[in-house]
Design an enzyme around this catalytic site. Structure first.
Site, PDB file in Angstrom:
ATOM      1  N   CYS A  46     -13.625  -0.533   7.944  1.00 64.39           N
ATOM      2  CA  CYS A  46     -12.731  -0.985   6.860  1.00 64.39           C
ATOM      3  C   CYS A  46     -12.754  -0.018   5.685  1.00 64.39           C
ATOM      4  CB  CYS A  46     -13.192  -2.340   6.323  1.00 64.39           C
ATOM      5  SG  CYS A  46     -13.337  -3.603   7.591  1.00 64.39           S
ATOM      6  N   LYS A 104     -10.586   5.310   4.260  1.00 67.63           N
ATOM      7  CA  LYS A 104     -11.887   4.791   4.729  1.00 67.63           C
ATOM      8  C   LYS A 104     -13.039   5.222   3.828  1.00 67.63           C
ATOM      9  CE  LYS A 104     -14.531   2.946   5.938  1.00 67.63           C
ATOM     10  NZ  LYS A 104     -15.944   2.698   6.101  1.00 67.63           N
ATOM     11  N   CYS A 160       0.815  -1.229   0.000  1.00 67.23           N
ATOM     12  CA  CYS A 160       0.000   0.000   0.000  1.00 67.23           C
ATOM     13  C   CYS A 160       0.841   1.268   0.000  1.00 67.23           C
ATOM     14  CB  CYS A 160      -0.938  -0.007   1.200  1.00 67.23           C
ATOM     15  SG  CYS A 160      -2.000  -1.459   1.241  1.00 67.23           S
ATOM     16  N   HIS A 213      -9.288   3.311  -1.479  1.00 67.77           N
ATOM     17  CA  HIS A 213      -7.907   2.834  -1.377  1.00 67.77           C
ATOM     18  C   HIS A 213      -7.511   1.975  -2.580  1.00 67.77           C
ATOM     19  CE1 HIS A 213      -4.156   1.592   0.189  1.00 67.77           C
ATOM     20  NE2 HIS A 213      -4.539   0.569   0.930  1.00 67.77           N
TER      21      HIS A 213
HETATM   22  N1  COA Z   1     -17.094   0.680   4.127  1.00 71.86           N
HETATM   23  C1  COA Z   1     -18.392   1.036   4.070  1.00 71.86           C
HETATM   24  N2  COA Z   1     -19.304   0.434   3.278  1.00 71.86           N
HETATM   25  C2  COA Z   1     -18.855  -0.557   2.488  1.00 71.86           C
HETATM   26  C3  COA Z   1     -17.507  -0.968   2.485  1.00 71.86           C
HETATM   27  C4  COA Z   1     -16.614  -0.305   3.340  1.00 71.86           C
HETATM   28  N3  COA Z   1     -15.318  -0.660   3.367  1.00 71.86           N
HETATM   29  N4  COA Z   1     -17.348  -1.974   1.591  1.00 71.86           N
HETATM   30  C5  COA Z   1     -18.556  -2.191   1.052  1.00 71.86           C
HETATM   31  N5  COA Z   1     -19.462  -1.340   1.596  1.00 71.86           N
HETATM   32  C6  COA Z   1     -20.909  -1.288   1.330  1.00 71.86           C
HETATM   33  C7  COA Z   1     -21.220  -1.337  -0.141  1.00 71.86           C
HETATM   34  O1  COA Z   1     -21.326  -0.026  -0.667  1.00 71.86           O
HETATM   35  C8  COA Z   1     -22.530  -2.060  -0.150  1.00 71.86           C
HETATM   36  O2  COA Z   1     -23.558  -1.169   0.221  1.00 71.86           O
HETATM   37  P1  COA Z   1     -25.025  -1.268  -0.427  1.00 71.86           P
HETATM   38  O3  COA Z   1     -25.535  -2.617  -0.025  1.00 71.86           O
HETATM   39  O4  COA Z   1     -25.753  -0.120   0.190  1.00 71.86           O
HETATM   40  O5  COA Z   1     -24.820  -1.145  -1.901  1.00 71.86           O
HETATM   41  C9  COA Z   1     -22.403  -3.071   0.984  1.00 71.86           C
HETATM   42  O6  COA Z   1     -21.441  -2.492   1.892  1.00 71.86           O
HETATM   43  C10 COA Z   1     -21.924  -4.447   0.552  1.00 71.86           C
HETATM   44  O7  COA Z   1     -20.835  -4.258  -0.344  1.00 71.86           O
HETATM   45  P2  COA Z   1     -19.923  -5.452  -0.838  1.00 71.86           P
HETATM   46  O8  COA Z   1     -19.037  -4.929  -1.930  1.00 71.86           O
HETATM   47  O9  COA Z   1     -20.767  -6.664  -1.103  1.00 71.86           O
HETATM   48  O10 COA Z   1     -19.038  -5.712   0.461  1.00 71.86           O
HETATM   49  P3  COA Z   1     -18.064  -6.919   0.708  1.00 71.86           P
HETATM   50  O11 COA Z   1     -18.627  -7.724   1.832  1.00 71.86           O
HETATM   51  O12 COA Z   1     -17.733  -7.644  -0.563  1.00 71.86           O
HETATM   52  O13 COA Z   1     -16.742  -6.179   1.208  1.00 71.86           O
HETATM   53  C11 COA Z   1     -15.359  -5.538   3.046  1.00 71.86           C
HETATM   54  C12 COA Z   1     -16.749  -5.410   2.404  1.00 71.86           C
HETATM   55  C13 COA Z   1     -15.286  -4.601   4.246  1.00 71.86           C
HETATM   56  C14 COA Z   1     -15.120  -6.983   3.513  1.00 71.86           C
HETATM   57  C15 COA Z   1     -14.276  -5.129   1.984  1.00 71.86           C
HETATM   58  O14 COA Z   1     -14.501  -3.811   1.549  1.00 71.86           O
HETATM   59  C16 COA Z   1     -12.862  -5.235   2.537  1.00 71.86           C
HETATM   60  O15 COA Z   1     -12.319  -6.334   2.673  1.00 71.86           O
HETATM   61  N6  COA Z   1     -12.219  -4.111   2.821  1.00 71.86           N
HETATM   62  C17 COA Z   1     -10.822  -4.097   3.277  1.00 71.86           C
HETATM   63  C18 COA Z   1      -9.885  -3.949   2.082  1.00 71.86           C
HETATM   64  C19 COA Z   1      -8.462  -4.186   2.476  1.00 71.86           C
HETATM   65  O16 COA Z   1      -8.135  -5.083   3.224  1.00 71.86           O
HETATM   66  N7  COA Z   1      -7.568  -3.341   1.949  1.00 71.86           N
HETATM   67  C20 COA Z   1      -6.173  -3.421   2.286  1.00 71.86           C
HETATM   68  C21 COA Z   1      -5.894  -2.621   3.494  1.00 71.86           C
HETATM   69  S1  COA Z   1      -4.278  -2.906   4.139  1.00 71.86           S
END
Ligand code: COA
Length: 378
Positions: A200, A321, A74, A325
């Site tokens: 997340c 957030k 990252c 990212h």
């Molecule tokens: N924060 C807020 N809302 C989020 C979100 C987040 N990070 N990620 C998804 N959403 C929302 C979507 O907009 C969607 O909303 P809606 O139903 O109103 O349309 C809903 O949550 C479901 O989205 P979806 O894409 O199916 O979520 P997901 O379960 O596939 O993924 C996480 C959600 C949090 C698991 C995923 O974003 C994640 O793993 N994030 C971390 C990424 C990471 O590790 N990056 C590296 C950092 S070192």
């Protein structure tokens, strides 16, 4: 920078969008730029695309010029930025283009599970990957330790999410334009204890680019901003070998180096963009950068000190957030944000009277951190 979110554009074209905006801003073209320092972290695994440097150079009219490609998880494009600054300081180049691009959303053909597995390649292959540890888990462990040491609470984490979603709602380029509440954040589905959905960052697509020029040339450009320090440090990996996981030593070392170059203390910083891949990561970063006292990161967030109207605004852009990212684009996007804030050109999310900002971009489990200080040119 491009907007962060979901893009169906190929990486070369997405990067080109950011580059042409940077060229316009600096009033330069590909002929005047001597080299490209370029970041992309996951293209090989996410889109079967490596050796992207000459491909993006071709698209932006820089074929023939040298391209250096960086991969530091990252912290990818912050490291590209550091190397570009050093190349200019060393007199190797006078005008360098720096930036990064990443596509991480299902537009790549990879869903959340698959992308989570790909991201986990930035952890230790021998000891960590076999346990199933992924990055929400890594930062959950760091945050759990901070909670144990200092009594940091889930409600304090939620305040970070509420703040950054509130800030992101003012930024038209942010992935999420939606505010949230402490209640909604505390009620979300658990991703990796203590993190829920709102703790997340999302998977995002996006690109960012800046033009770095020598001090001698700077005054021939409109409204240049000074890079007064760039620190870069690593820390031991894997996690189990770190002495204190919640301390993020590389951020302490990189910020000490950057502040030393800039000849400032943390108290002289007006605002910060920090690597809040998870809410707990922002709390750890605010302490490691010396913006708040150790153990006070969660308290400061809950008291509103880190809000855009607080005494030390953090992530006025929405941060990872809410702004999003796209891994390889995040570091230089922070530099874009610092530049626009210091110039007074950040639009609806402009902070009042800021002259000096710090950017903190980490890679992996903070195995790499790059800290940059930018300020108004006297
Ligand atoms: N924060 C807020 N809302 C989020 C979100 C987040 N990070 N990620 C998804 N959403 C929302 C979507 O907009 C969607 O909303 P809606 O139903 O109103 O349309 C809903 O949550 C479901 O989205 P979806 O894409 O199916 O979520 P997901 O379960 O596939 O993924 C996480 C959600 C949090 C698991 C995923 O974003 C994640 O793993 N994030 C971390 C990424 C990471 O590790 N990056 C590296 C950092 S070192």
């Amino acid at each position: 920078m491009t907007s962060f979110g979901v893009h169906d554009t190929p990486m070369q074209e997405l990067f080109g969008e950011a580059v042409f905006a940077a060229f316009d801003d600096a009033d330069v073209g590909p002929d005047e730029v001597e080299a490209l320092y370029f970041g992309n972290a996951m293209g090989g695994q996410a889109e079967n695309t490596t050796h992207l440097g000459p491909q993006v150079a071709t698209h932006i009219g820089m074929a023939g010029k040298p391209v250096q490609r960086f991969e530091d998880a990252c912290a990818t494009s912050a490291n590209a930025f550091k190397n570009a600054v050093q190349a200019v300081e060393a007199g190797i180049h006078d005008v360098v283009l720096v930036g990064g691009v990443e596509r991480c959303t299902p537009e790549t053909g990879k869903d959340t599970d698959e992308m989570t597995r790909i991201f986990a390649s930035a952890s230790n292959r021998q000891y960590e990957q076999p346990t199933g540890l992924t990055f929400p888990g890594v930062f959950a462990l760091l945050t759990k330790r901070h909670m144990h040491e200092y009594g940091t609470t889930e409600e304090q984490l939620a305040h970070v999410a509420v703040k950054n979603h509130g800030h992101g709602a003012l930024n038209p380029k942010a992935h999420f334009g939606k505010e949230t509440t402490v209640e909604e954040a505390l009620d979300g589905p658990v991703v990796a204890d203590p993190f829920r959905l709102m703790d997340c960052c999302p998977f995002s697509d996006g690109a960012s680019a800046v033009v770095v020029v020598s001090d001698d040339l700077a005054d021939s450009f409109d409204d240049p901003v000074d890079v007064s320090g760039v620190g870069h440090a690593t820390d031991v990996v894997p996690l189990a070998d770190k002495e204190q996981v919640h301390v993020t030593q590389s951020a302490r070392d990189a910020s000490a180096e950057a502040y030393g170059q800039a000849d400032i203390t943390a108290e002289e910083i007006d605002f910060a963009e920090v690597h809040d891949c998870f809410t707990g990561a922002e709390i750890l970063a605010s302490e490691a950068l010396g913006l708040v006292e150790d153990g006070q990161g969660g308290v400061a967030a809950a008291e509103g000190r880190t809000r855009r109207d607080g005494d030390i605004p953090i992530n006025a852009s929405g941060g990872l957030k809410a702004k999003g990212h796209p891994i390889g684009a995040t570091g230089t996007a922070q530099i874009v944000e610092l530049t626009e804030q210091v110039r007074g050109e950040a639009g609806d999310h402009q902070l009042d009277g800021v002259e000096r900002g710090v950017a903190h971009n980490l890679g992996g489990d903070a195995g790499t951190t790059v800290v940059s200080v930018l300020e108004a040119r006297p």
